[in-house]
Design a protein around this motif. Structure first.
Motif, PDB file in Angstrom:
ATOM      1  N   HIS A   2       0.848  -1.184   0.000  1.00 25.63           N
ATOM      2  CA  HIS A   2       0.000   0.000   0.000  1.00 25.63           C
ATOM      3  C   HIS A   2       0.887   1.238   0.000  1.00 25.63           C
ATOM      4  CE1 HIS A   2      -3.594   2.397   1.097  1.00 25.63           C
ATOM      5  NE2 HIS A   2      -2.773   3.087   1.861  1.00 25.63           N
ATOM      6  N   ASP A  16      -2.706   0.249  -4.286  1.00 29.20           N
ATOM      7  CA  ASP A  16      -2.568  -1.058  -3.665  1.00 29.20           C
ATOM      8  C   ASP A  16      -2.100  -2.034  -4.735  1.00 29.20           C
ATOM      9  OD1 ASP A  16      -3.715  -0.931  -0.768  1.00 29.20           O
ATOM     10  OD2 ASP A  16      -5.151   0.202  -1.988  1.00 29.20           O
ATOM     11  N   GLU A  18       0.323  -5.971  -5.533  1.00 27.71           N
ATOM     12  CA  GLU A  18       1.054  -7.149  -5.087  1.00 27.71           C
ATOM     13  C   GLU A  18       2.300  -7.304  -5.954  1.00 27.71           C
ATOM     14  OE1 GLU A  18      -1.514 -10.522  -5.228  1.00 27.71           O
ATOM     15  OE2 GLU A  18      -3.091  -9.575  -4.010  1.00 27.71           O
ATOM     16  N   GLU A  19       3.247  -8.080  -5.480  1.00 27.39           N
ATOM     17  CA  GLU A  19       4.425  -8.401  -6.267  1.00 27.39           C
ATOM     18  C   GLU A  19       4.374  -9.881  -6.625  1.00 27.39           C
ATOM     19  OE1 GLU A  19       9.303  -8.718  -5.854  1.00 27.39           O
ATOM     20  OE2 GLU A  19       8.151  -7.630  -4.343  1.00 27.39           O
ATOM     21  N   ARG A  20       4.533 -10.183  -7.917  1.00 26.85           N
ATOM     22  CA  ARG A  20       4.515 -11.569  -8.360  1.00 26.85           C
ATOM     23  C   ARG A  20       5.593 -11.782  -9.418  1.00 26.85           C
ATOM     24  NH1 ARG A  20       0.432 -14.952  -7.567  1.00 26.85           N
ATOM     25  NH2 ARG A  20      -1.034 -13.223  -7.235  1.00 26.85           N
ATOM     26  N   ASP A  25       1.580  -6.699  -9.648  1.00 25.00           N
ATOM     27  CA  ASP A  25       0.367  -7.459  -9.953  1.00 25.00           C
ATOM     28  C   ASP A  25      -0.796  -6.903  -9.131  1.00 25.00           C
ATOM     29  OD1 ASP A  25      -0.952  -9.569 -11.340  1.00 25.00           O
ATOM     30  OD2 ASP A  25      -0.965 -10.742  -9.478  1.00 25.00           O
ATOM     31  N   THR A  49      -0.075  -2.713 -13.996  1.00 27.92           N
ATOM     32  CA  THR A  49       0.019  -4.149 -13.751  1.00 27.92           C
ATOM     33  C   THR A  49       0.956  -4.781 -14.794  1.00 27.92           C
ATOM     34  OG1 THR A  49      -2.206  -4.265 -12.803  1.00 27.92           O
ATOM     35  CG2 THR A  49      -1.279  -6.317 -13.646  1.00 27.92           C
TER      36      THR A  49
END
Length: 349
Positions: A2, A16, A18-20, A25, A49
């Motif tokens: 965040h 917000d 994510e890490e992928r 992501d 993204t």
């Protein structure tokens, strides 16, 4: 992850993600900005993204800009603001509200002591021995304060300075010379942890750290804006300027000087302001570039300082603090070993 970024003079940008597999992501943008058409929000989410987590602000901003439909309107934020919020999310940078703030407004001191205290307090914040601090300067004599990298002989007329009672001192931050007449300016220093400006470019950190001051000035009816890199201005001219120094131990010093009152003739006799410096300012007079707060507000200097303190307290729940005897002693020793020495003053002849 965040991240949040309040655009100076604009709106809040919230991300917000994510890490992928080394990529961004599940990215989602939010905030209190305005965006037309509505569908552009999905376009921005798709653009970010999949970007590598190492992407810098410029790369993220370019991806956002390329994804926007023709005629899209971004109000209160920019693609660069999205990039900044993403970088702050990826480095988990804290915000203003994550720190316990202290405001110090102490007795008048010499210009050299004020400069030494800037270094001492910032070093202690970096070491974790002091809370992040806003300090309002008071001083007992007039001085020209030149930037760390300025040439003494190119910036100051020593005869003019002596004739008008101005001492000449050098600070640890860069930037230009400031004429600091007793009771004619308002100066504040922020001593903060480097984590507060993590994810911000050096240039963006200036506006970020001064945004609260612009809010205080606007509360007084001053149409204050930020002019990159480091000027605080109104429609009629420059109000003041900021400078920074980042210490190796993680402390960041950000200080700004605002003109309360000034004598343009004295300025021309004390400072050597060349035509090259004024060449991009649209004027041939340095004095005419300045729009002092006394003229704009009609208020006493103390009232402006109180508004600055009240705004900072309201925004960040700051508490009144003090400089300890140990900190004063350390600053006095630093004056003797550094700020009062000819070697420091003439480090750039």
């Amino acid at each position: 992850m965040h991240g949040e970024y309040k655009v100076p003079g604009g709106k809040l940008v919230v991300v917000d993600l994510e890490e992928r597999d080394g990529r961004i992501d599940a990215f989602h943008l939010a905030g209190d900005f305005f965006l037309e058409p509505d569908s552009a929000l999905d376009d921005i989410d798709r653009a970010v993204t999949g970007l590598p987590v190492e992407a810098d602000v410029a790369t993220i901003a370019a991806a956002v800009r390329a994804a926007l439909p023709e005629g899209a309107q971004l109000l209160g934020f920019t693609p660069e603001a999205v990039g900044t919020a993403v970088r702050r999310a990826l480095v988990t940078a804290p915000g203003w509200g994550d720190f316990d703030w202290e405001i110090v407004h102490d007795r008048p001191l010499s210009p050299r002591m004020n400069l030494a205290l800037d270094e001492v307090l910032t070093a202690r914040v970096g070491e974790g021995r002091r809370r992040p601090t806003l300090r309002l300067w008071e001083w007992n004599e007039s001085a020209v304060v030149i930037g760390s990298f300025q040439s003494l002989r190119n910036e100051v007329d020593p005869e003019g300075a002596a004739r008008h009672g101005y001492d000449v001192v050098r600070r640890i931050s860069g930037g230009g010379a400031m004429m600091m007449g007793a009771n004619s300016i308002v100066t504040y220093s922020l001593s903060v942890p480097a984590s507060l400006v993590q994810g911000l470019t050096f240039a963006d950190s200036y506006a970020f750290l001064d945004d609260w001051a612009l809010q205080a000035l606007r509360a007084l009816g001053v149409e204050a804006t930020y002019q990159p890199l480091n000027d605080i201005a109104s429609p009629s001219g420059k109000i003041g300027g900021a400078a920074q120094k980042r210490l190796a131990n993680g402390g960041v010093l950000h200080h700004a000087t605002l003109s309360y009152d000034m004598d343009g003739q004295v300025m021309t006799e004390v400072l050597r302001i060349g035509r090259e410096k004024l060449s991009d300012k649209g004027t041939t007079s340095a004095a005419k570039r300045v729009d002092p707060l006394k003229r704009q507000t009609g208020l006493p200097r103390d009232a402006i300082i109180e508004q600055l303190k009240a705004t900072f307290t309201s925004l960040y729940n700051a508490e009144a603090g003090r400089i300890t005897d140990e900190e004063y002693a350390e600053a006095e020793a630093l004056v003797a070993s550094k700020f009062a020495t000819d070697a420091w003053l003439r480090r750039v002849p």
